[in-house]
Scaffold this active site. Structure first.
Site, PDB file in Angstrom:
ATOM      1  CE1 TYR A  15     -32.685  -4.429   6.421  1.00  0.00           C
ATOM      2  CE2 TYR A  15     -31.675  -4.172   8.570  1.00  0.00           C
ATOM      3  CZ  TYR A  15     -32.762  -4.508   7.794  1.00  0.00           C
ATOM      4  OH  TYR A  15     -33.906  -4.908   8.398  1.00  0.00           O
ATOM      5  CE1 TYR A 143     -37.766  -3.586   9.613  1.00  0.00           C
ATOM      6  CE2 TYR A 143     -37.937  -4.249  11.916  1.00  0.00           C
ATOM      7  CZ  TYR A 143     -37.445  -4.453  10.641  1.00  0.00           C
ATOM      8  OH  TYR A 143     -36.633  -5.534  10.399  1.00  0.00           O
ATOM      9  CG  ASP A 248     -44.366  -5.454  15.959  1.00  0.00           C
ATOM     10  OD1 ASP A 248     -43.765  -5.761  16.994  1.00  0.00           O
ATOM     11  OD2 ASP A 248     -43.833  -5.465  14.826  1.00  0.00           O
ATOM     12  CE  LYS A 277     -35.744  -5.963  17.564  1.00  0.00           C
ATOM     13  NZ  LYS A 277     -36.615  -5.309  16.586  1.00  0.00           N
TER      14      LYS A 277
HETATM   15  C1  LIG Z   1     -37.126  -6.005  15.352  1.00  0.00           C
HETATM   16  C2  LIG Z   1     -38.571  -5.883  15.091  1.00  0.00           C
HETATM   17  C3  LIG Z   1     -39.250  -6.860  14.351  1.00  0.00           C
HETATM   18  C4  LIG Z   1     -38.566  -8.048  13.710  1.00  0.00           C
HETATM   19  O1  LIG Z   1     -37.968  -8.895  14.644  1.00  0.00           O
HETATM   20  P1  LIG Z   1     -36.798  -9.898  14.180  1.00  0.00           P
HETATM   21  O2  LIG Z   1     -36.521 -10.699  15.408  1.00  0.00           O
HETATM   22  O3  LIG Z   1     -35.635  -9.020  13.766  1.00  0.00           O
HETATM   23  O4  LIG Z   1     -37.312 -10.701  13.062  1.00  0.00           O
HETATM   24  C5  LIG Z   1     -40.609  -6.694  14.171  1.00  0.00           C
HETATM   25  N1  LIG Z   1     -41.261  -5.636  14.691  1.00  0.00           N
HETATM   26  C6  LIG Z   1     -40.635  -4.695  15.425  1.00  0.00           C
HETATM   27  C7  LIG Z   1     -41.422  -3.560  16.002  1.00  0.00           C
HETATM   28  C8  LIG Z   1     -39.268  -4.766  15.636  1.00  0.00           C
HETATM   29  O5  LIG Z   1     -38.646  -3.810  16.332  1.00  0.00           O
END
Ligand SMILES: *Cc1c(COP(=O)(O)O)cnc(C)c1O
Length: 427
Positions: A15, A143, A248, A277
């Site tokens: 960004y 997100y 997620d 992550k």
């Molecule tokens: C970081 C994140 C993503 C995206 O993961 P990337 O490895 O950066 O593509 C998706 N969902 C959540 C909740 C996140 O924190």
């Protein structure tokens, strides 16, 4: 040309602008909670490098696992071939996840894991005979990543919607879960947020393939901690209206919120789960999408009986091997006391911020601490302050937050808290 000058001229950072890039520090090495800069300065990585380095940097067992794999098989295609690390990781995931979530798809990053989850939902709906169910729904404040479909489900205000306009598909949004974590749960659906979900489904469920949400903690979209009962209510509504539920847990998974997975506090199991992550302990970019048998069977019943996805580096052995080692570290169980200790330390350390005039709210859950400010933080000023305070922080808009590595000592956590309180007190 010095590295930093070349970087300024030629490298995009997350960004950022190529004309007016913000300042960057050059990191030479990292170990445990510490980042070591090229000039020898040290900073505590209070961000766990964006939720990833849960065991700290360069953990000897993770380094060893990756080196051993590197010497044997760094990579091989996953089409028609498999290997021990891929199978070993799936064994571990299936054993640690709630019963029912046991069909694993590997990919390279969190955003891709979300794309795969969304594809799974559409293909499963096709297999169930619902070809009209191609849209998605979510709560505001979410997100899910930076790829197109994931981006279309991010918060329409804090996300990137306004910059991409008609290029983004229109999805369905309900208000963010309104009841805070730890607050009293109102039974009235108009107050607890479930009324809005029910109203949306009553009107448009026949177009909706899936509902995606980050359980318990909305991360980059607003750092909001909400009531687990909302998840139980959404699960029920999804079942009643034939909508698949996607969680997620890319940020919340693997102990960060105080339970191994955030969904455990709600006692709710989704149809599809995204992980990323901290999956590799922050050593490599890697992710997994885990579906239920019912979803997998429905996809196999569809017109395209195969799941239409297959990245080049799918199931990369280095990533799988280091993820196995990271999950083995978690299996030791030390993380529980570590996360509880960080939670207590952050509660103590951030408490003084409550009295500051520019502070709207202070929240702590597991190893996540948030100071919600009235005004956006001056990022340039924070960047310089990090060097002086020895604490690396990367606020986002009005949100000043940390998620330290689990191995952070009480003194290091206190130092992070003090740095955050000082920034929150700036005039
Ligand atoms: C970081 C994140 C993503 C995206 O993961 P990337 O490895 O950066 O593509 C998706 N969902 C959540 C909740 C996140 O924190």
């Amino acid at each position: 040309m010095r590295d930093l000058d070349f970087d300024r001229r030629h490298l995009w950072h997350p960004y950022s602008s190529m004309r007016e890039p913000g300042p960057v520090h050059e990191v030479a090495a990292a170990a445990g909670v510490w980042l070591e800069l090229a000039d020898g300065t040290r900073m505590i990585d209070a961000m766990s490098s964006w939720w990833a380095a849960a065991h700290g940097h360069r953990h000897p067992r993770l380094v060893e696992a990756m080196q051993a794999q590197l010497a044997r098989l760094p990579h091989v295609m996953f089409g028609g071939l498999t290997h021990g690390p891929a199978v070993g990781l799936a064994r571990r995931l299936v054993a640690m996840l709630p019963a029912g979530l046991d069909r694993v798809f590997y990919s390279d990053s969190g955003s891709v894991a979300v794309e795969v989850a969304l594809k799974m939902a559409v293909q499963a709906q096709l297999g169930l005979g619902h070809s009209g169910r191609v849209a998605f729904a979510s709560a505001r404040g979410g997100y899910y990543g930076d790829t197109w479909k994931a981006m279309s489900l991010c918060d329409p205000e804090t996300g990137m919607h306004r910059h991409f306009g008609a290029a983004l598909q229109v999805q369905h949004f309900v208000p963010r879960p309104p009841v805070a974590f730890g607050a009293e749960w109102p039974e009235d659906p108009a107050q607890n947020g479930l009324g809005a979900v029910e109203a949306l489904f009553a009107k448009q469920a026949d177009q909706i393939a899936g509902f995606i949400v980050e359980p318990l903690v909305q991360g980059a979209g607003g750092m909001w901690f909400y009531h687990p009962r909302w998840l139980a209510g959404v699960r029920e509504l999804c079942d009643r209206h034939g909508v698949l539920l996607i969680f997620d847990e890319i940020a919340t998974g693997f102990g960060r919120t105080g339970t191994l997975f955030a969904m455990q506090r709600a006692g709710v199991v989704p149809d599809i789960l995204c992980l990323g992550k901290a999956l590799t302990g922050g050593m490599m970019s890697f992710a997994a999408t885990v579906a239920s048998g019912r979803v997998a069977e429905a996809i196999a019943d569809g017109p395209a009986p195969v799941l239409m996805h297959g990245p080049t580096f799918m199931g990369n052995p280095l990533a799988c091997a280091v993820a196995c080692a990271s999950l083995d570290l978690l299996a030791d169980g030390a993380w529980q006391a570590q996360v509880a200790g960080i939670e207590a330390g952050l509660r103590r350390g951030l408490a003084p911020a409550r009295a500051l005039p520019g502070v709207r709210d202070v929240r702590v859950l597991g190893a996540i601490g948030v100071i919600d400010l009235q005004e956006p933080v001056d990022m340039g000023r924070v960047h310089g302050f990090c060097l002086r305070s020895g604490v690396w922080l990367r606020p986002f808009g009005r949100l000043l937050y940390c998620m330290p590595p689990f191995v952070a000592t009480p003194e290091e956590v206190a130092r992070i808290g003090a740095a955050m309180v000082e920034i929150a007190g700036w005039r």
